[in-house]
Design an enzyme around this catalytic site. Structure first.
Site, short mmCIF file in Angstrom:
data_model
loop_
_atom_site.label_atom_id
_atom_site.label_comp_id
_atom_site.label_asym_id
_atom_site.label_seq_id
_atom_site.Cartn_x
_atom_site.Cartn_y
_atom_site.Cartn_z
N ASP A 46 4.72 -2.46 -11.34
CA ASP A 46 3.37 -2.69 -10.92
C ASP A 46 2.44 -1.56 -11.63
O ASP A 46 1.66 -0.91 -11.03
CB ASP A 46 2.96 -2.80 -9.59
CG ASP A 46 3.96 -3.84 -8.93
OD1 ASP A 46 4.12 -4.90 -9.32
OD2 ASP A 46 4.52 -3.32 -7.72
N ALA A 156 -2.75 -9.83 2.06
CA ALA A 156 -3.58 -8.87 1.62
C ALA A 156 -2.76 -7.63 0.69
O ALA A 156 -2.49 -6.58 1.42
CB ALA A 156 -4.21 -8.15 2.75
N ILE A 157 -2.22 -8.17 -0.33
CA ILE A 157 -1.53 -7.05 -1.41
C ILE A 157 -2.19 -7.21 -2.63
O ILE A 157 -2.89 -8.26 -2.98
CB ILE A 157 -0.15 -7.09 -1.23
CG1 ILE A 157 0.33 -8.57 -1.92
CG2 ILE A 157 0.59 -7.17 0.20
CD1 ILE A 157 1.79 -8.74 -2.07
N SER A 175 -0.79 -12.69 -3.08
CA SER A 175 0.58 -12.99 -3.31
C SER A 175 1.08 -14.13 -2.53
O SER A 175 0.87 -14.04 -1.21
CB SER A 175 1.27 -11.89 -2.89
OG SER A 175 2.82 -12.08 -3.13
N GLU A 213 0.85 -14.01 -7.95
CA GLU A 213 0.22 -12.76 -7.42
C GLU A 213 -0.17 -12.05 -8.44
O GLU A 213 -0.39 -12.23 -9.62
CB GLU A 213 1.50 -12.25 -6.69
CG GLU A 213 2.81 -11.75 -7.44
CD GLU A 213 4.00 -11.55 -6.41
OE1 GLU A 213 3.75 -11.48 -5.48
OE2 GLU A 213 4.93 -11.27 -7.28
#
Length: 325
Positions: A46, A156-157, A175, A213
Protein backbone atom coordinates in the site's frame (compact mmCIF):
# COMPACT_ATOMS: atom_id res chain seq x y z
CA UNK A 1 -14.24 -10.10 5.01
CA UNK A 2 -11.74 -7.32 4.32
CA UNK A 3 -8.05 -7.13 3.56
CA UNK A 4 -5.54 -9.01 5.60
CA UNK A 5 -3.24 -7.39 8.09
CA UNK A 6 -0.36 -6.15 5.99
CA UNK A 7 3.18 -7.09 6.90
CA UNK A 8 5.77 -4.74 5.37
CA UNK A 9 6.94 -5.60 2.97
CA UNK A 10 12.90 5.09 -11.62
CA UNK A 11 13.97 4.23 -14.11
CA UNK A 12 13.92 6.93 -16.82
CA UNK A 13 10.90 6.11 -18.94
CA UNK A 14 11.11 7.24 -22.53
CA UNK A 15 8.40 9.44 -23.97
CA UNK A 16 6.04 7.38 -26.09
CA UNK A 17 3.95 8.93 -28.89
CA UNK A 18 0.29 9.25 -28.03
CA UNK A 19 -0.74 7.16 -31.04
CA UNK A 20 1.40 4.29 -29.80
CA UNK A 21 0.01 4.55 -26.29
CA UNK A 22 -3.54 4.50 -27.60
CA UNK A 23 -2.73 1.28 -29.42
CA UNK A 24 -1.43 -0.16 -26.15
CA UNK A 25 -4.62 0.27 -24.15
CA UNK A 26 -4.82 -3.20 -22.60
CA UNK A 27 -7.24 -5.68 -24.08
CA UNK A 28 -5.69 -8.51 -22.12
CA UNK A 29 -3.39 -8.92 -19.15
CA UNK A 30 -0.38 -9.51 -21.45
CA UNK A 31 -0.64 -5.90 -22.65
CA UNK A 32 0.19 -4.38 -19.25
CA UNK A 33 3.64 -2.85 -18.69
CA UNK A 34 6.15 -4.18 -16.23
CA UNK A 35 6.99 -1.92 -13.30
CA UNK A 36 9.74 0.65 -13.83
CA UNK A 37 13.13 -0.30 -12.39
CA UNK A 38 13.54 0.22 -8.67
CA UNK A 39 16.28 -1.12 -6.40
CA UNK A 40 17.21 -1.44 -2.75
CA UNK A 41 14.57 -1.79 -0.06
CA UNK A 42 11.48 -2.27 -2.21
CA UNK A 43 9.41 -4.70 -0.13
CA UNK A 44 6.22 -2.76 0.58
CA UNK A 45 2.44 -2.82 0.86
CA UNK A 46 0.00 0.00 0.00
CA UNK A 47 2.67 2.58 -0.90
CA UNK A 48 2.11 6.33 -0.87
CA UNK A 49 4.86 8.63 -2.08
CA UNK A 50 5.64 12.34 -2.24
CA UNK A 51 8.56 14.42 -3.50
CA UNK A 52 9.79 17.12 -1.14
CA UNK A 53 10.93 20.58 -2.20
CA UNK A 54 14.54 19.34 -1.99
CA UNK A 55 13.78 16.54 -4.47
CA UNK A 56 13.81 13.70 -1.96
CA UNK A 57 11.15 11.01 -2.31
CA UNK A 58 9.40 9.92 0.87
CA UNK A 59 7.46 6.68 0.73
CA UNK A 60 5.27 5.22 3.45
CA UNK A 61 3.39 1.95 3.56
CA UNK A 62 1.46 -0.54 5.66
CA UNK A 63 2.98 -2.12 8.74
CA UNK A 64 4.07 -1.37 12.28
CA UNK A 65 4.07 2.36 12.95
CA UNK A 66 3.86 2.95 9.18
CA UNK A 67 6.77 1.60 7.18
CA UNK A 68 9.11 4.22 5.65
CA UNK A 69 11.56 4.33 2.74
CA UNK A 70 13.22 7.19 0.88
CA UNK A 71 15.01 7.82 -2.41
CA UNK A 72 16.94 10.63 -4.04
CA UNK A 73 16.34 9.48 -7.62
CA UNK A 74 13.12 7.42 -7.57
CA UNK A 75 15.16 4.34 -8.40
CA UNK A 76 17.19 3.37 -5.34
CA UNK A 77 15.18 3.14 -2.13
CA UNK A 78 16.56 2.95 1.39
CA UNK A 79 14.55 1.77 4.38
CA UNK A 80 14.30 3.82 7.53
CA UNK A 81 12.52 4.12 10.84
CA UNK A 82 8.72 3.93 10.99
CA UNK A 83 6.73 7.15 10.86
CA UNK A 84 5.79 6.71 14.52
CA UNK A 85 8.54 5.79 16.93
CA UNK A 86 5.82 5.31 19.55
CA UNK A 87 2.39 4.19 18.43
CA UNK A 88 -0.47 6.48 19.53
CA UNK A 89 -2.35 5.04 22.47
CA UNK A 90 -5.75 5.05 20.79
CA UNK A 91 -4.56 2.49 18.23
CA UNK A 92 -4.88 -0.28 20.78
CA UNK A 93 -8.68 0.02 20.65
CA UNK A 94 -8.52 -1.15 17.03
CA UNK A 95 -5.24 -2.92 16.29
CA UNK A 96 -1.50 -2.88 16.89
CA UNK A 97 -0.34 -1.63 13.50
CA UNK A 98 -1.41 0.92 10.88
CA UNK A 99 -2.38 0.36 7.26
CA UNK A 100 -2.55 2.10 3.91
CA UNK A 101 -1.21 5.63 4.58
CA UNK A 102 -1.85 8.60 2.30
CA UNK A 103 0.71 11.43 2.34
CA UNK A 104 0.19 14.93 0.93
CA UNK A 105 1.40 18.49 1.48
CA UNK A 106 -1.02 21.33 2.08
CA UNK A 107 -0.95 24.58 4.01
CA UNK A 108 2.77 24.42 4.68
CA UNK A 109 2.72 20.98 6.30
CA UNK A 110 2.63 17.29 5.49
CA UNK A 111 -0.52 15.35 6.24
CA UNK A 112 -0.79 11.61 6.53
CA UNK A 113 -4.11 9.85 6.81
CA UNK A 114 -3.96 6.15 7.69
CA UNK A 115 -6.11 3.27 8.93
CA UNK A 116 -6.01 1.08 12.02
CA UNK A 117 -7.92 -2.20 11.83
CA UNK A 118 -7.65 -5.97 11.84
CA UNK A 119 -8.24 -8.61 9.20
CA UNK A 120 -11.88 -9.40 8.50
CA UNK A 121 -13.29 -6.66 10.74
CA UNK A 122 -14.90 -3.32 10.01
CA UNK A 123 -14.29 -2.13 13.54
CA UNK A 124 -11.83 0.35 12.10
CA UNK A 125 -10.54 3.90 12.39
CA UNK A 126 -8.92 6.45 10.11
CA UNK A 127 -6.33 8.62 11.81
CA UNK A 128 -4.45 11.77 10.84
CA UNK A 129 -0.90 12.87 11.56
CA UNK A 130 0.90 16.09 10.61
CA UNK A 131 4.54 17.03 10.19
CA UNK A 132 6.70 19.98 9.18
CA UNK A 133 9.21 17.74 7.37
CA UNK A 134 7.42 14.48 6.53
CA UNK A 135 10.28 12.49 8.05
CA UNK A 136 10.00 9.56 10.47
CA UNK A 137 9.80 10.64 14.09
CA UNK A 138 8.44 14.07 13.17
CA UNK A 139 4.78 13.11 12.96
CA UNK A 140 2.26 14.48 15.45
CA UNK A 141 -0.83 12.35 15.72
CA UNK A 142 -4.12 14.26 15.49
CA UNK A 143 -6.35 11.39 16.56
CA UNK A 144 -9.25 9.79 14.75
CA UNK A 145 -10.96 11.29 11.72
CA UNK A 146 -13.64 8.70 10.99
CA UNK A 147 -14.57 5.32 12.39
CA UNK A 148 -16.72 2.30 11.65
CA UNK A 149 -18.11 -0.41 13.91
CA UNK A 150 -19.25 -3.98 13.46
CA UNK A 151 -22.78 -2.66 12.91
CA UNK A 152 -21.68 -0.30 10.09
CA UNK A 153 -22.27 -1.15 6.44
CA UNK A 154 -18.88 0.34 5.48
CA UNK A 155 -15.27 0.04 6.58
CA UNK A 156 -13.17 3.05 7.63
CA UNK A 157 -9.84 2.08 6.08
CA UNK A 158 -7.73 3.04 3.03
CA UNK A 159 -8.09 6.84 3.24
CA UNK A 160 -7.17 9.19 0.38
CA UNK A 161 -7.28 12.99 0.56
CA UNK A 162 -8.27 14.95 -2.54
CA UNK A 163 -8.08 18.76 -2.61
CA UNK A 164 -10.16 20.28 -5.39
CA UNK A 165 -9.33 23.37 -7.43
CA UNK A 166 -12.05 25.26 -5.53
CA UNK A 167 -10.23 24.63 -2.26
CA UNK A 168 -12.64 21.99 -0.96
CA UNK A 169 -11.16 18.91 0.72
CA UNK A 170 -12.58 15.40 0.33
CA UNK A 171 -11.58 12.11 1.92
CA UNK A 172 -12.42 8.86 0.16
CA UNK A 173 -12.03 5.53 1.92
CA UNK A 174 -13.42 2.04 2.20
CA UNK A 175 -13.13 -1.65 1.70
CA UNK A 176 -15.60 -4.41 0.93
CA UNK A 177 -19.01 -4.22 2.73
CA UNK A 178 -21.04 -1.63 0.73
CA UNK A 179 -17.95 -0.26 -0.97
CA UNK A 180 -16.09 3.03 -1.22
CA UNK A 181 -17.27 6.15 0.55
CA UNK A 182 -16.41 9.85 0.69
CA UNK A 183 -16.79 12.65 3.22
CA UNK A 184 -16.01 16.35 3.07
CA UNK A 185 -13.08 17.56 5.19
CA UNK A 186 -12.54 20.87 6.98
CA UNK A 187 -9.17 22.23 5.73
CA UNK A 188 -8.62 23.94 9.06
CA UNK A 189 -8.76 20.73 11.09
CA UNK A 190 -8.26 17.85 8.66
CA UNK A 191 -11.41 16.30 10.17
CA UNK A 192 -14.95 16.00 8.77
CA UNK A 193 -16.61 19.29 7.89
CA UNK A 194 -19.34 19.95 10.44
CA UNK A 195 -21.51 21.65 7.85
CA UNK A 196 -21.63 18.55 5.64
CA UNK A 197 -21.91 15.19 7.33
CA UNK A 198 -23.05 13.31 4.22
CA UNK A 199 -21.28 10.02 3.58
CA UNK A 200 -21.29 9.62 -0.20
CA UNK A 201 -21.14 6.23 -1.92
CA UNK A 202 -18.74 6.28 -4.88
CA UNK A 203 -18.08 2.62 -5.78
CA UNK A 204 -19.50 -0.77 -4.82
CA UNK A 205 -20.10 -4.31 -6.00
CA UNK A 206 -23.72 -5.09 -5.06
CA UNK A 207 -23.64 -8.52 -6.68
CA UNK A 208 -21.02 -11.20 -6.33
CA UNK A 209 -17.86 -10.40 -4.38
CA UNK A 210 -17.77 -7.18 -2.38
CA UNK A 211 -14.06 -6.83 -3.05
CA UNK A 212 -13.35 -3.19 -3.89
CA UNK A 213 -11.07 -0.97 -1.80
CA UNK A 214 -8.20 1.54 -1.76
CA UNK A 215 -9.68 4.58 -3.54
CA UNK A 216 -7.43 7.25 -5.07
CA UNK A 217 -8.92 10.34 -6.70
CA UNK A 218 -7.32 12.86 -9.06
CA UNK A 219 -8.69 15.53 -11.40
CA UNK A 220 -7.38 15.80 -14.94
CA UNK A 221 -9.05 18.21 -17.34
CA UNK A 222 -12.76 18.38 -16.66
CA UNK A 223 -12.99 14.90 -15.11
CA UNK A 224 -12.45 13.41 -11.70
CA UNK A 225 -10.89 9.95 -11.85
CA UNK A 226 -11.45 7.30 -9.19
CA UNK A 227 -8.86 4.53 -9.05
CA UNK A 228 -9.62 1.49 -6.89
CA UNK A 229 -8.24 -1.97 -6.14
CA UNK A 230 -10.49 -4.93 -6.91
CA UNK A 231 -10.53 -8.55 -5.75
CA UNK A 232 -8.16 -10.20 -3.30
CA UNK A 233 -4.80 -9.00 -2.06
CA UNK A 234 -2.30 -10.34 0.45
CA UNK A 235 -2.21 -13.94 -0.75
CA UNK A 236 1.19 -13.89 -2.39
CA UNK A 237 1.15 -15.60 -5.78
CA UNK A 238 -2.51 -16.44 -5.15
CA UNK A 239 -3.50 -12.77 -5.09
CA UNK A 240 -6.03 -11.56 -7.66
CA UNK A 241 -5.75 -7.83 -6.96
CA UNK A 242 -6.10 -5.43 -9.91
CA UNK A 243 -6.50 -1.67 -10.41
CA UNK A 244 -9.53 -0.20 -12.19
CA UNK A 245 -10.72 3.36 -12.84
CA UNK A 246 -13.87 5.35 -13.52
CA UNK A 247 -14.49 9.04 -14.08
CA UNK A 248 -17.11 11.67 -13.21
CA UNK A 249 -17.82 15.35 -13.71
CA UNK A 250 -18.43 15.82 -9.98
CA UNK A 251 -16.07 14.74 -7.22
CA UNK A 252 -18.88 12.93 -5.41
CA UNK A 253 -19.85 11.05 -8.57
CA UNK A 254 -21.48 9.28 -10.17
CA UNK A 255 -18.35 7.59 -11.54
CA UNK A 256 -18.63 5.46 -14.69
CA UNK A 257 -16.11 3.29 -16.51
CA UNK A 258 -15.17 3.53 -20.19
CA UNK A 259 -18.22 1.45 -21.15
CA UNK A 260 -20.59 3.61 -19.13
CA UNK A 261 -21.07 1.12 -16.30
CA UNK A 262 -21.47 2.83 -12.92
CA UNK A 263 -18.71 2.25 -10.38
CA UNK A 264 -21.53 1.65 -7.91
CA UNK A 265 -22.64 -1.35 -9.98
CA UNK A 266 -19.46 -3.38 -10.48
CA UNK A 267 -18.01 -0.92 -13.02
CA UNK A 268 -14.33 -0.15 -13.61
CA UNK A 269 -11.94 0.07 -16.56
CA UNK A 270 -8.72 -1.93 -16.02
CA UNK A 271 -5.46 -0.05 -15.48
CA UNK A 272 -3.21 -2.82 -14.16
CA UNK A 273 -3.76 -6.56 -13.79
CA UNK A 274 -1.65 -9.64 -13.22
CA UNK A 275 0.78 -10.31 -16.07
CA UNK A 276 3.77 -12.61 -16.09
CA UNK A 277 5.54 -12.54 -12.74
CA UNK A 278 3.75 -9.31 -11.73
CA UNK A 279 0.94 -10.73 -9.66
CA UNK A 280 -1.94 -8.89 -8.01
CA UNK A 281 -0.97 -5.23 -8.53
CA UNK A 282 -2.93 -2.85 -6.30
CA UNK A 283 -2.94 -0.79 -3.14
CA UNK A 284 -2.24 2.10 -5.48
CA UNK A 285 -1.73 5.82 -5.07
CA UNK A 286 -1.38 8.47 -7.78
CA UNK A 287 1.46 10.99 -7.63
CA UNK A 288 2.32 13.91 -9.90
CA UNK A 289 6.06 14.29 -10.54
CA UNK A 290 8.23 16.41 -12.83
CA UNK A 291 7.91 13.87 -15.67
CA UNK A 292 4.18 13.29 -15.31
CA UNK A 293 1.70 11.31 -13.27
CA UNK A 294 2.80 8.11 -11.58
CA UNK A 295 0.84 5.16 -10.33
CA UNK A 296 2.62 3.77 -7.28
CA UNK A 297 1.51 0.32 -6.11
CA UNK A 298 2.56 -3.04 -4.74
CA UNK A 299 2.57 -6.35 -6.53
CA UNK A 300 3.59 -9.90 -5.65
CA UNK A 301 6.77 -11.05 -7.37
CA UNK A 302 6.21 -14.44 -8.98
CA UNK A 303 9.97 -14.80 -9.36
CA UNK A 304 10.55 -14.27 -5.63
CA UNK A 305 8.03 -16.51 -3.86
CA UNK A 306 5.31 -13.86 -3.99
CA UNK A 307 7.21 -11.21 -2.03
CA UNK A 308 5.30 -7.89 -2.10
CA UNK A 309 7.32 -5.26 -3.99
CA UNK A 310 7.13 -1.66 -5.11
CA UNK A 311 5.75 -0.91 -8.57
CA UNK A 312 6.01 2.50 -10.29
CA UNK A 313 4.72 3.37 -13.75
CA UNK A 314 3.95 6.57 -15.62
CA UNK A 315 0.41 7.30 -16.78
CA UNK A 316 -0.64 8.74 -20.14
CA UNK A 317 -3.96 10.56 -20.37
CA UNK A 318 -4.15 11.37 -24.09
CA UNK A 319 -7.15 9.08 -24.66
CA UNK A 320 -9.10 10.64 -21.79
CA UNK A 321 -8.39 7.52 -19.74
CA UNK A 322 -5.19 6.69 -17.81
CA UNK A 323 -2.88 4.20 -19.54
CA UNK A 324 0.11 2.85 -17.63
CA UNK A 325 3.41 2.56 -19.49
Amino acid sequence: MSRTSRTPRRTALLAVPAAVLLALIPSSASAYPNPGRVTGDIVVHDPTMIRTSSGRYLLYGTGGGLDHKSSTDRTAFVGGADAFSAKPGWWSSYATEAWAPDISYHGGKYLMYYAVSTFGSNRSAIGLATSATGLPGSWTDQGTVYTSTTSSDYNAIDPNLFVDTDGKWWLSFGSWWTGLKMIQINPATGKQLAGNTTRYSIASRPTGTKAVEAPSIVKRGSYYYLFASYDTCCAGTGSTYKVKVGRATSVTGPYHDKNGVPMTNNGGTPVLETHGSVIGPGGQSIMNDSDGDLIVYHYYDGNDNGTPKLGVNLLNWSSGWPVAY
